[in-house]
Motif scaffolding. Structure first.
Motif, PDB file in Angstrom:
ATOM      1  N   GLN A  83       5.355  -3.511   3.731  1.00 26.91           N
ATOM      2  CA  GLN A  83       4.169  -3.479   4.462  1.00 26.91           C
ATOM      3  C   GLN A  83       4.324  -4.902   5.108  1.00 26.91           C
ATOM      4  OE1 GLN A  83       0.396  -3.662   2.206  1.00 26.91           O
ATOM      5  NE2 GLN A  83       1.385  -2.064   0.801  1.00 26.91           N
TER       6      GLN A  83
ATOM      7  N   ALA B 259       2.349  -7.379   7.531  1.00 25.66           N
ATOM      8  CA  ALA B 259       0.786  -7.583   8.010  1.00 25.66           C
ATOM      9  C   ALA B 259       0.947  -8.591   9.013  1.00 25.66           C
ATOM     10  CB  ALA B 259      -0.152  -8.098   6.882  1.00 25.66           C
TER      11      ALA B 259
ATOM     12  N   ILE C  49       0.782  -3.427   9.986  1.00 27.00           N
ATOM     13  CA  ILE C  49      -0.622  -3.671   9.668  1.00 27.00           C
ATOM     14  C   ILE C  49      -1.206  -4.939  10.574  1.00 27.00           C
ATOM     15  CG2 ILE C  49      -2.464  -4.100   8.209  1.00 27.00           C
ATOM     16  CD1 ILE C  49      -0.468  -3.377   6.019  1.00 27.00           C
TER      17      ILE C  49
ATOM     18  N   LEU D 170      -3.728  -7.248  12.075  1.00 24.41           N
ATOM     19  CA  LEU D 170      -4.829  -7.904  11.154  1.00 24.41           C
ATOM     20  C   LEU D 170      -6.030  -8.304  12.161  1.00 24.41           C
ATOM     21  CD1 LEU D 170      -2.774  -9.977   8.746  1.00 24.41           C
ATOM     22  CD2 LEU D 170      -3.855  -7.696   8.144  1.00 24.41           C
TER      23      LEU D 170
ATOM     24  N   GLY E 272      -4.234 -10.821   5.687  1.00 30.54           N
ATOM     25  CA  GLY E 272      -2.704 -10.561   5.290  1.00 30.54           C
ATOM     26  C   GLY E 272      -2.621 -11.072   3.829  1.00 30.54           C
TER      27      GLY E 272
ATOM     28  N   VAL F 202      -3.756  -8.692   1.779  1.00 31.58           N
ATOM     29  CA  VAL F 202      -2.879  -7.264   1.788  1.00 31.58           C
ATOM     30  C   VAL F 202      -1.765  -7.621   0.709  1.00 31.58           C
ATOM     31  CG1 VAL F 202      -1.357  -5.978   3.146  1.00 31.58           C
ATOM     32  CG2 VAL F 202      -3.821  -6.383   3.809  1.00 31.58           C
TER      33      VAL F 202
ATOM     34  N   SER G 232      -9.417  -6.483   2.033  1.00 29.10           N
ATOM     35  CA  SER G 232      -8.109  -6.517   2.207  1.00 29.10           C
ATOM     36  C   SER G 232      -7.154  -6.374   1.009  1.00 29.10           C
ATOM     37  CB  SER G 232      -7.576  -7.745   2.803  1.00 29.10           C
ATOM     38  OG  SER G 232      -8.326  -8.083   3.887  1.00 29.10           O
TER      39      SER G 232
ATOM     40  N   THR H 260      -9.409  -3.419  10.292  1.00 27.97           N
ATOM     41  CA  THR H 260      -8.038  -3.352  10.055  1.00 27.97           C
ATOM     42  C   THR H 260      -7.810  -2.036   9.087  1.00 27.97           C
ATOM     43  OG1 THR H 260      -7.881  -5.870  10.086  1.00 27.97           O
ATOM     44  CG2 THR H 260      -6.002  -4.722   8.860  1.00 27.97           C
TER      45      THR H 260
END
Lengths: 176, 194
Positions: A27, A29, A52, A54, A60, A63, B53, B85
């Motif tokens: 991932q 971000a 991703i 943001l 982030g 995440v 998130s 997001t």
């Protein structure tokens, strides 16, 4: 060097992206920055990762924590000005001791021409360190690759929180 | 008006296999109470604004598992952009349940924006979340349960509730223990060390 060689020549960004992928990061971000453009483009072109975008950098951090709780690994790409947005969320990383990697493209430092960038740029290292994030600077292409490799060991083997600062010596000084 | 803990308990029927991330506030206490501190629940008691998130990172990491984020109106308002997001990623295994009493319950019942002018379900829809609904009474609970249980686009469920205290439970606030308990549950005990 011919044009063909120039367009296919391996860059330090290619090497860093490969290191991140080989370390198992799935991932990416990010809040966009020119200094991260190669990584962002690579992530969007990579069918095996989630790229991703943001709305703000602290998302982030969440995440990364969520990915880790699910057994995966994420990285946060942001500009130095975004570091300030992440501070309270880094409580999550420190309190739960979640391995954390961010690549920070620096402004407000070496040769900066926009004075608005200095306050946050100069505060990046002290505020990250205050929140328990180790900071490593990379000033050249060779250093960038070595530093990301070192950071990945510190994050994945030692479970630390690490920020790699991609400095303006490395990225060049922006004209805006 | 729905009572918070009771409304949430009826929404969570048949969701025993779901992974849950709660947001700072009474939602954390309610979920800890309803699930009896189950290891599948990651109960946040800090870092306001992070729950959605965390849910996104988790949902993308484990596409084969259903993920619920359960939080309050104030916690979502803190980082409302996170819904945009999430909308861009649109994970089909993520459901966001917001218990909306229009007030900051833990700090002295000050009014939030949803207590006067802001509609978070409309906000979520405007930010691109494809499936949204508002639960206003017991009559809406079956449709909300359907939305939670039916696979598809990310869903956002706003549950309008009366003011009132969350469940009285003692939380596990040890971050590393929470982390390990949850990860062990998700990945199976004895997963390979980092």
């Amino acid at each position: 060097m011919s044009i063909r060689e120039a367009t296919t020549a391996r860059t330090w960004q290619d090497d860093v992206y490969r290191l991140l992928r080989e370390a198992g990061i799935t991932q990416f971000a990010y809040v966009p920055d020119a200094g991260h453009r190669a990584f962002i483009d690579a992530a969007h072109a990579d069918p095996d990762v989630h790229a991703i975008p943001l709305s703000t950098e602290e998302e982030g951090v969440g995440v990364i924590a969520g990915a880790y709780l699910g057994g995966e690994q994420a990285v946060l790409l942001m500009q130095s000005s975004g570091v300030g947005n992440t501070i309270n969320f880094l409580s999550l990383i420190q309190h739960c001791r979640i391995p954390f990697l961010t690549l920070v493209s620096m402004r407000g430092d070496f040769g900066e021409q926009n004075p608005w960038q200095f306050p946050m740029g100069q505060a990046v290292e002290p505020v990250l360190q205050a929140m328990g994030v180790l900071t490593l600077r990379a000033d050249s292409p060779a250093e960038a690759v070595q530093t990301v490799e070192a950071a990945l060991s510190m994050v994945n083997r030692s479970g630390r929180a690490v920020a790699v600062l991609l400095t303006q010596r490395l990225l060049g000084v922006k004209k805006f | 008006m729905l009572e918070r803990t009771q409304a949430l308990a009826s929404l969570l029927d048949d969701t025993d296999d779901r992974l849950i991330v709660t947001g700072l506030g009474n939602a954390t206490y309610d979920v800890a109470f309803i699930t009896e501190h189950h290891p599948r629940v990651f109960t946040m008691d800090g870092v306001m604004g992070a729950a959605t998130s965390i849910g996104l990172g988790l949902a993308l990491a484990r596409p084969e598992r259903e993920v619920l984020v359960i939080t309050g109106d104030g916690e979502v308002l803190m980082n409302v952009g996170a819904l945009s997001t999430i909308a861009v990623q649109n994970p089909n295994n993520l459901r966001i349940i917001v218990l909306d009493n229009g007030h900051y319950g833990l700090t002295g019942d000050q009014m939030t924006a949803t207590g006067s002018v802001t509609d978070l379900a409309a906000t979520a829809g405007g930010l691109g979340i494809k499936r949204t609904m508002t639960v206003r009474s017991q009559a809406d609970i079956p449709a909300a349960r359907e939305l939670i249980l039916t696979p598809g686009d990310t869903a956002f469920i706003l549950v309008r509730i009366a003011q009132g205290p969350g469940a009285k439970v003692v939380l596990n606030r040890d971050g590393t223990r929470l982390r390990d308990t949850f990860r062990d549950y998700v990945m199976g005990r004895g997963h390979a060390p980092e």
